[in-house]
Design an enzyme around this catalytic site. Sequence first.
Site, mmCIF file in Angstrom:
data_model
loop_
_atom_site.group_PDB
_atom_site.id
_atom_site.type_symbol
_atom_site.label_atom_id
_atom_site.label_comp_id
_atom_site.label_asym_id
_atom_site.label_seq_id
_atom_site.Cartn_x
_atom_site.Cartn_y
_atom_site.Cartn_z
ATOM 1 N N ASP A 153 13.408 -4.814 20.175
ATOM 2 C CA ASP A 153 14.601 -5.851 20.330
ATOM 3 C C ASP A 153 14.924 -6.087 21.899
ATOM 4 O OD1 ASP A 153 15.779 -3.182 20.223
ATOM 5 O OD2 ASP A 153 17.685 -4.240 20.631
ATOM 6 N N ASP B 278 14.171 -1.156 24.576
ATOM 7 C CA ASP B 278 13.908 0.336 23.779
ATOM 8 C C ASP B 278 12.740 0.035 22.760
ATOM 9 O OD1 ASP B 278 15.021 -1.269 21.620
ATOM 10 O OD2 ASP B 278 16.931 -0.275 21.853
ATOM 11 N N GLU C 47 18.984 -5.130 31.338
ATOM 12 C CA GLU C 47 18.192 -5.090 30.105
ATOM 13 C C GLU C 47 18.150 -6.517 29.659
ATOM 14 O OE1 GLU C 47 17.792 -2.366 26.168
ATOM 15 O OE2 GLU C 47 19.719 -2.376 26.982
ATOM 16 N N TYR D 243 23.898 -2.219 16.451
ATOM 17 C CA TYR D 243 24.114 -3.891 16.083
ATOM 18 C C TYR D 243 25.025 -3.838 15.076
ATOM 19 C CZ TYR D 243 20.459 -5.194 19.130
ATOM 20 O OH TYR D 243 19.573 -5.309 20.377
#
Length: 609
Positions: free
Chosen positions: A70, A73, A467, A222
Amino acid sequence: MAPLFLVLGILPLTLAGGHDYGAALSKSILFFEAQRSGYLPKNQRVQWRGNSGLNDGKISGVDLVGGYYDAGDNVKFGLPMAFTITMMSWSIIEYGTQMGSSGELGNVLDAIKWGTDYLIKAHPQPYVLYGEVGDGDTDHYCWQRPEDMTTSRAAYKIDPSHPGSDLAGETAGAMAAASIVFHRYNPAYSAELLKHAYQLFDFADKYRGKYDGSITLAQKYYRSVSGYADELLWAAAWMYKATNNQYYLNYLGKNGDALGGTGWAMTEFGWDVKYAGVQTLVAKFLMAGKGGGYAPVFEKYQEKAEFFMCSCLGKGTRNAQRTPGGLIFRQRWNNMQFVTSASFLLTVYSDYLSSARKSLKCASGYVSPSELLSFAKSQVDYILGDNPRSTSYMVGYGNNYPKQVHHRASSIVSYKVNPSFVSCRGGYSTWFSRKSSDPNLLTGALVGGSDAYDNFADQRDNYEQTEPATYNNAPFLGILARLHGGHSGYNQLLPVELPSLKLAPKPVANPAIANSIALEQKVTTSWVFQGKTYYRYSTKVINKSTKTLKDLKLSITKLYGPLWGLMKAGNFYFFPAWINSLPAGKSIEFVYIHSAYPADVSVSSYSLV
């Protein structure tokens, strides 16, 4: 004034700005290749990545190899991945013509299919859906390349006893949206996607519950704050768009009040909160004359869609916050996701209004469609460098972009350069803590971006700002295609009509080959036979060198039909018998026919004399 609004809405904005939206689009698509999990294909362009996650699902007795990581990571989270696929598909549904003219349509189709192939695997039974592979806690404890990871690859699912209507609903939406895209290019695959979409919608609606109550590990990463009501409506909207089945339009009409579609006035849109997205889709149905007996209900959806648009523009009763430099600001952590998603909705709504010859009514007065598009463009331009720091928040675009991206794979030397194993904690001490630029360029990645005051610190440990994420890029594809290609004059409210594939020459990995030989592919015609669409592809091999080309050996994969103009021996293709060389500056053409998108053609070897 409506005709004037329409004219303003079709100006070629690419020329009006100082940015190369076509180049930004090409780079943005490359980011998805860097996020791939599983066995990488032969046409992989991001060469510093390798195969990873090859045992995913094995301990659960299911094949879950593939899909996307995603963000920075190595976990595969189902909810944001499905939203990413939905938004990439929506980008093509609205702006496939512009993507086709840019030569990037085939690459976006590949990006979508990489995701839907995985989602099909993750849905092995009608009422079973795997929603996560990997564990965020153990993953975040380590800093390793995907190719090295030693963290847990356990798989987590929802089923009737452990429901997840938000996850199943979003995945149904992704399958339905992608089925619209592939209906033109791969009808059998489109039908397979739609079969899964039907089952997943039924699963989501029949067994209701929040997915993070069943997959509790997802809560820290999430969490479904908005619940599942918005995903049920969102899925129904995409099911109606894909099937034209009145059942799903009735679902939107009957459940609009109970599930919040007519009541929630939002100032954000993203992987968790879908209300503004479904309200925009329903407004499109209404403007296209499909409201029927539910028109009064759909008008309430549209009111909320327009509340969102006015809020973004700063002309509503409750406006979205903006930085001093003009960027929409929602939160410190990866604010960019909200900017690209909101900008996409503004862009498509601008085109809906232009097609309907209408304007937007805000608290401060009427707004032309072109004003919505101009504001969306201002957000894109901010991202690409028109901001107080003159920083591009797309890696690899412009001269001043983030160099220390919070991303495991890009921050650690490629295993192809140094295959030495990178340990869990060793990655932190050796690579994460380095103050120098990433060894691998994460081309096209949209990072989290600036704070509320336009400040940005390019530091790897500043994960809130450095990120990237797939769902930052997905809606950006559509906006960039629209700005690059302009409006081609078609009515955005008519049924989807996607273009035939036009292909840009694929880059050749070896610079020596690239300087000597060019490969150009294009679709020359298409036709339908027994319900299947066939394409005739023409491929040119051009000798760009100043010498004579001999002993050419081509590799052609993903070829599913006959080919003319070359000879085959083993797994390779050669000049036809009547040609043994190609003079400088000359070309040779071969053709093939099949019902899929283009084959992968590459140069294996050659000589120049």
